[in-house]
Enzyme design. Structure first.
Site: not given
Length: 425
Positions: A93, A317, A348, A391
């Protein structure tokens, strides 16, 4: 499939982590706007940053890769050339959003695409201000999703005053990069300060940028004066997994060398310390406008905490790793204002609740923009999906290592940001 076994001992040792992903991206882009060679060391050779290299090569920037460095030679601020083919940003991104800003003022056509995940991620938040500046950008789904084409603007790119609805370093950076070619200064107002790597690096390239609180003002330069060398500090987002694991595993003491501690990125240190973590910042130093230091982490008993608001852009993040830390803390942790997690590589918030509850049932719940973790509950071995999200994969790995083990379905996605993650283990 990758199985991670339970660690029955603490972590010990001194080591380094890969170069900062955000700074690695920007070093290639900005060095490509100069007209003298720039040597970049400690560059992160993850898949995302390699996508940026590929795209910049496609617009005429000479990029040579050596074992210990990257050498970038551009054709000047106005020397980018029209790419011959569609530009593939992969899963990155950062690549596509920043390059939308950089390519919006150019007198050529460029079309971006990406993998299945990136084609679902929202681009409207970048396209809106760029369009206000005079850019011509068209894309799928009402100019919201890739593939997206940037056309030569009909007139000059205008300097604007833009109030950002959400704090986003990627959107801010896209506007700043377009502002390098504007007819007058561009001013950006953020609700909260976000990562400022673009501003810091541009200043080291001789660009006049003024920052005051939540306001950033960029003045269009006549030329970019690239430095001879850029040393990329270690990525604190990659350090996050080791910081958390060393904090929650008894009898641990590690030192992570050369970690970037830019003030817009150290939210994880603040939150972990607030939760009771023992973290020392040692040997603080500066290179290219960016601070770095060695981090010493000693295991500790964590307790639940609550945070949100303006600290979130400084640790967005790291939320999956922080969720793991909270599961081992005493009491509840509430993380507010994290709706941005729903438009990352995957949703997420949903992924954390769905997958981490397999390891520690009933520990995780979410609202539209909040995450609640009930610490101290029983933990089990489980198989977890990563949703091709690096992640999520690394956070699940450290969760399993500190619990009863875990099996993740996709280890390859980790190469996006931390190619030697399992070697570090």
């Amino acid at each position: 499939m990758k199985k991670i076994l339970k660690l029955n001992h603490g972590l010990h040792g001194t080591f380094e982590i890969p170069g900062d992903k955000s700074i690695s991206h920007r070093s290639i882009m900005l060095a490509g706007l100069g007209d003298t060679p720039v040597e970049i060391t400690n560059f992160l050779r993850g898949a995302d940053c390699l996508s940026t290299i590929s795209c910049m090569r496609a617009v005429g920037v000479k990029i040579e890769e050596f074992e210990d460095k990257i050498l970038v030679t551009g054709n000047g601020l106005k020397g980018l050339k029209e790419p011959e083919n569609i530009l593939d940003a992969g899963n990155s991104g950062t690549t596509v959003r920043l390059l939308l800003g950089l390519f919006a003022p150019q007198k050529f056509l460029a079309t971006f695409t990406g993998d299945d995940s990136l084609r679902k991620r929202p681009m409207g938040r970048v396209i809106k201000p760029l369009t206000q500046m005079g850019a011509t950008i068209v894309g799928r789904n009402g100019n919201k999703n890739l593939p997206i084409t940037v056309l030569s603007p009909f007139g000059k790119i205008r300097g604007i005053n833009y109030e950002m609805p959400v704090a986003s370093a990627q959107v801010k950076s896209a506007i700043i990069l377009a502002g390098l070619y504007a007819d007058e200064p561009t001013e950006i107002v953020e609700p909260y300060p976000s990562r400022n790597h673009t501003e810091k690096m541009l200043k080291s390239f001789g660009v006049k940028i003024e920052t005051s609180g939540k306001v950033v003002k960029v003045y269009p330069p006549e030329r970019i004066f690239a430095p001879e060398k850029i040393v990329v500090p270690g990525d604190i987002s990659s350090a996050a997994y080791h910081i958390v694991l060393a904090s929650i595993l008894p009898d641990s003491e590690i030192t992570i060398k050369n970690v970037g501690i830019n003030e817009t990125r150290t939210g994880i240190l603040d939150v972990m310390k607030k939760s009771g973590a023992k973290i020392e910042i040692l040997n603080e130093r500066e290179s290219g406008g960016e601070l770095s230091a060695d981090l010493k982490i000693v295991s500790s008993k964590l307790h639940g905490t609550e945070y949100g608001g303006e600290i979130i852009p400084r640790l967005i993040d790291e939320i999956p790793a922080l969720a793991v830390a909270a599961a081992f803390a005493e009491g509840d942790t509430i993380i507010r204002d994290v709706g941005e997690l729903r438009v990352k590589e995957t949703d997420r918030l949903d992924a954390i609740v769905r997958e981490f509850n397999k390891i520690s049932p009933g520990s995780f719940e979410a609202t539209e923009d909040s995450l609640i973790i009930h610490g101290g509950r029983e933990k089990f071995f489980a198989g977890c999906k990563t949703y091709a999200d690096h992640r999520m994969a690394m956070s699940a790995a450290i969760f399993g290592a500190a619990a009863e083990g875990v099996e993740i379905d996709d280890e390859d996605c980790i190469k996006i940001s931390y190619p030697n993650f399992f070697d570090s283990f």
